[in-house]
Design a protein around this motif. Structure first.
Motif, short mmCIF file in Angstrom:
data_model
loop_
_atom_site.label_atom_id
_atom_site.label_comp_id
_atom_site.label_asym_id
_atom_site.label_seq_id
_atom_site.Cartn_x
_atom_site.Cartn_y
_atom_site.Cartn_z
N ASP A 167 -0.99 5.29 5.73
CA ASP A 167 -2.19 4.84 6.41
C ASP A 167 -1.92 4.58 7.88
O ASP A 167 -0.84 4.15 8.27
N HIS A 177 -1.71 12.40 0.03
CA HIS A 177 -0.41 11.96 -0.47
C HIS A 177 0.74 12.54 0.34
O HIS A 177 0.73 13.72 0.72
N ASN A 222 3.43 8.56 -2.04
CA ASN A 222 2.55 7.46 -1.63
C ASN A 222 1.61 7.96 -0.54
O ASN A 222 1.77 9.05 -0.01
N TYR A 223 0.62 7.13 -0.22
CA TYR A 223 -0.26 7.42 0.90
C TYR A 223 0.33 6.81 2.17
O TYR A 223 1.05 5.81 2.12
N ILE A 254 -6.43 7.17 6.12
CA ILE A 254 -5.24 7.54 5.35
C ILE A 254 -5.07 9.05 5.35
O ILE A 254 -6.03 9.81 5.44
N LEU A 262 -0.06 3.77 -5.99
CA LEU A 262 -1.45 4.18 -5.78
C LEU A 262 -1.53 5.70 -5.90
O LEU A 262 -0.99 6.42 -5.07
N LEU A 290 0.81 -1.21 0.00
CA LEU A 290 0.00 0.00 0.00
C LEU A 290 0.84 1.26 0.00
O LEU A 290 0.32 2.36 -0.23
N ARG A 291 2.14 1.12 0.27
CA ARG A 291 3.00 2.31 0.32
C ARG A 291 4.12 2.26 -0.71
O ARG A 291 5.04 3.08 -0.65
N TYR A 346 -6.30 3.65 -3.72
CA TYR A 346 -5.91 3.16 -2.40
C TYR A 346 -6.99 2.26 -1.80
O TYR A 346 -6.69 1.18 -1.27
N GLU A 347 -8.25 2.67 -1.88
CA GLU A 347 -9.34 1.89 -1.29
C GLU A 347 -9.45 0.53 -1.95
O GLU A 347 -9.66 -0.49 -1.28
#
Length: 325
Positions: free
Chosen positions: A228, A143, A225-226, A140, A107, A101-102, A113-114
């Motif tokens: 979370d 960005h 990246n996001y 989250i 993303l 996810l990162r 992301y979801e």
């Protein structure tokens, strides 16, 4: 009469006694300030759990750095019962699959992301459970972009700058553009900026931007990246609670975690305008920058997954299929 008096006295004593199952848990957050939107969100969740369980479960909330627990060790501290409830954003070293996810540039929208998070959820929950931890919910930040005390307005400006990162994966993108990545938890960043140990950081306005504003003069809105955050709980202690209490806690976190995400996104633009008005030089990332970085880092995604093993390869393939990238 004596029996009646004794029974009445016993009943009165029981009425005055606290509920047998009432307990107080220690809750911990990586955030060092109670002004952070994430910390406020966590406190609201904890207060609501206490209210809706009739006081059967209360919490002592501790801010990041107030306990001898490094941000990267929060997962372990929850798993071994040192703390019972936590807001954890630095779990990547303990739950490897969540690094997907990162991965930098993978993303690129909240919708992506979801989709990715839903795809990975069974893998992530499995790894946390193996460490005695249950994941209750997530939020989250917007960005992660690049901030610095030194001029930073294009990819080439990363060269030789010491940039704080939150994962080895973030390090990869900084290194590829000539920067020097430095990994550290949130509570250590302020002093590192003040001493010059680092020049800047990858973060969001609504995260480190507001915490370290006085040390940061430039913001390059390059979307790496996001980031979370997870609400996690000790598995053994949670499963000792009555089933209806467990259900209430899960429902409260699932309902309220998205509010933290909305709050973080809402304040991102507002803070950004304030930073610019106060003199921070804010530079947008051109689409050409984003495309260039995405193509440069794309081979790393598969390389990273192969290094982790077959399950990571499978999970990454599912995520890329879900987001069509």
């Amino acid at each position: 009469m004596k029996r009646l008096f004794a029974a009445a006295a016993t009943g009165a004593a029981l009425a005055l006694a606290p509920a047998a199952q009432a307990e107080t848990w220690t809750a911990y957050t990586y955030g060092p300030s109670d002004t952070m939107t994430t910390t406020k969100g966590l406190k609201t969740i904890l207060d609501r759990i206490t209210a809706e369980t009739g006081g059967e479960l209360k919490f002592r909330l501790r801010l990041g750095g107030s306990l001898p627990i490094q941000a990267s060790n929060i997962t372990q501290a929850v798993g071994n019962g040192s703390i019972q409830f936590a807001e954890d954003g630095f779990f990547l070293g303990n739950v490897k699959i969540s690094n997907i996810l990162r991965l930098p540039m993978l993303l690129q929208t909240p919708q992506e992301y979801e989709l990715a998070a839903r795809t990975l959820q069974p893998y992530i929950e499995k790894e946390f459970a193996a460490q005695g931890v249950i994941v209750l919910g997530r939020y989250i930040y917007p960005h992660q972009t690049a901030y610095s005390a030194k001029p930073l307005a294009k990819l080439a400006d990363f060269s030789q700058q010491k940039i704080r990162v939150t994962s080895a994966e973030q390090s990869e993108i900084i290194t590829r553009f000539g920067g020097i990545p430095v990994s550290m938890g949130t509570p250590e960043v302020a002093s590192a900026l003040q001493s010059g140990a680092i020049d800047g950081a990858l973060t969001a306005n609504s995260g480190g931007g507001r915490l370290w504003r006085e040390s940061l003069n430039f913001n390059y809105r390059f979307p790496v990246n996001y980031f979370d955050g997870l609400y996690i709980v000790n598995k053994a202690r949670f499963e000792r609670l009555k089933p209806e209490v467990q259900q209430k806690i899960r429902a409260i976190v699932q309902e309220m975690a998205p509010a933290t995400t909305r709050g973080l996104f809402a304040e991102e633009d507002e803070l950004g305008r304030g930073f610019a008005e106060a003199g921070m030089k804010v530079s947008p990332a051109q689409q050409a920058d984003i495309d260039k970085a995405t193509e440069l880092i794309r081979p790393y995604w598969d390389q990273w997954a192969r290094q982790q093993g077959a399950e990571a390869v499978e999970a990454l393939q599912k995520v890329r299929a879900a987001i069509n990238r």
